[in-house]
Design a protein around this motif. Structure first.
Motif, short mmCIF file in Angstrom:
data_model
loop_
_atom_site.label_atom_id
_atom_site.label_comp_id
_atom_site.label_asym_id
_atom_site.label_seq_id
_atom_site.Cartn_x
_atom_site.Cartn_y
_atom_site.Cartn_z
N SER A 79 0.80 -1.09 -0.10
CA SER A 79 0.19 0.04 -0.16
C SER A 79 0.77 1.18 -0.15
CB SER A 79 -0.98 0.16 1.08
OG SER A 79 -0.13 0.03 2.46
N GLU A 139 -9.29 -3.08 -0.81
CA GLU A 139 -8.68 -2.36 0.10
C GLU A 139 -9.48 -1.38 1.14
OE1 GLU A 139 -5.69 0.25 -1.66
OE2 GLU A 139 -4.82 0.62 0.16
N GLU A 140 -10.53 -1.06 0.64
CA GLU A 140 -11.51 -0.43 1.40
C GLU A 140 -12.09 -1.45 2.59
OE1 GLU A 140 -14.69 1.03 -1.14
OE2 GLU A 140 -13.30 2.88 -1.88
N GLN A 198 1.66 1.12 -7.66
CA GLN A 198 0.42 1.96 -7.42
C GLN A 198 0.19 2.93 -8.61
OE1 GLN A 198 -1.89 1.69 -5.12
NE2 GLN A 198 -0.90 0.22 -3.69
N HIS A 214 -9.29 -1.90 -5.23
CA HIS A 214 -9.90 -0.88 -4.52
C HIS A 214 -11.02 -1.37 -3.38
CE1 HIS A 214 -8.74 2.33 -7.85
NE2 HIS A 214 -7.68 1.77 -6.99
#
Length: 265
Positions: free
Chosen positions: A89, A208-209, A126, A205
């Motif tokens: 991350s 990760e959330e 990223q 995404h």
């Protein structure tokens, strides 16, 4: 504060206040705000990205104070958490970059180079997930520091070829992003593969959330710990999928990726 004491929202507000105090040079207040945010976040979820961020901010304040040892301790604690809960991350990259700077200033160039290289690799991965002109421009300008730190360490270690290679990687990455912005290049490089890549990106995404949400849930119960483990596994699977998808696009359309130059060229 009276309506929602010890809440994540309060911790976020304290974090913002700490950042503002640091910008104004009030390091004492910055340390106090960040310390309070850390206490709240540790109580809510001891091993979460929120705690890692709090620790990094405290490290930044300590470094501004000139207390390199304390800063290093905070950064290492933050990195231990980030590497476990969200490997790859931008939070992990930011912590590694800060630790690389402290290591460089302390004269530990070997550790500084390893950390800076790791941070730069994460940022390169990223950057592939960023789309849109404005978002790409903002991302590019905000991450130039990573390549800069790595190059500074390579120069300090008298590694001009490595520093030149890092510079060219950064330039090639920017060029690749511009090429992929063109619709005709996208169609050549993508087809169904580009659609799959966008779907994988959306899944990353989402994962990760979900990971951030589960990490902020207080632990203790077997169910909560199982949810965290499942979220971490889902995040890693999504990360692996996006990496594989991107590698296939690179292989299918190598013209979209500018090669690095060497000193002879």
């Amino acid at each position: 504060e009276s309506l929602a004491p010890d809440s994540r929202n309060l911790a976020a507000i304290l974090l913002d206040l700490g950042n503002e105090a640091e910008e104004w040079g009030d390091l004492k207040a910055a340390a106090e705000y960040n310390g309070r945010a850390l206490a709240i976040d540790e109580n809510l979820a001891a091993n979460s990205l929120a705690v890692a961020t709090d620790l990094k901010n405290l490290g930044d304040v300590a470094n501004d104070h000139g207390d390199r040892k304390t800063a290093t301790d905070y950064y290492r604690r933050a990195l231990d958490i980030a590497a476990k809960v969200a490997s790859g991350s931008l939070t992990q990259a930011a912590i590694m970059n800060s630790l690389a700077i402290v290591s460089r200033e302390a004269g530990d160039l070997s550790s500084a180079e390893s950390l800076a290289q790791g941070a730069w690799r994460i940022v390169q991965h990223q950057s592939e997930a960023v789309t849109g002109d404005e978002a790409r421009q903002a991302f590019g300008s905000s991450t130039q520091v990573y390549a800069g730190v790595l190059m500074s360490v390579e120069v300090a270690r008298r590694e001009p070829e490595a520093a030149f290679g890092t510079l060219e990687e950064a330039r090639a990455q920017s060029l690749a992003r511009l090429l992929f912005e063109r619709r005709e290049m996208l169609s050549q490089a993508s087809g169904d593969r580009w659609v799959h890549h966008q779907e994988a990106l959306a899944e990353l995404h989402h994962a990760e959330e979900a990971l951030n949400q589960t990490e902020n849930v207080p632990g203790g119960s077997a169910e909560a710990e199982q949810q965290k483990q499942e979220a971490r596994k889902a995040y890693q699977q999504a990360r692996d999928e996006i990496d594989q998808s991107w590698a296939e696009i690179q292989k299918r359309e190598p013209r979209a990726f500018a090669p690095s130059l060497n000193l002879a060229e």
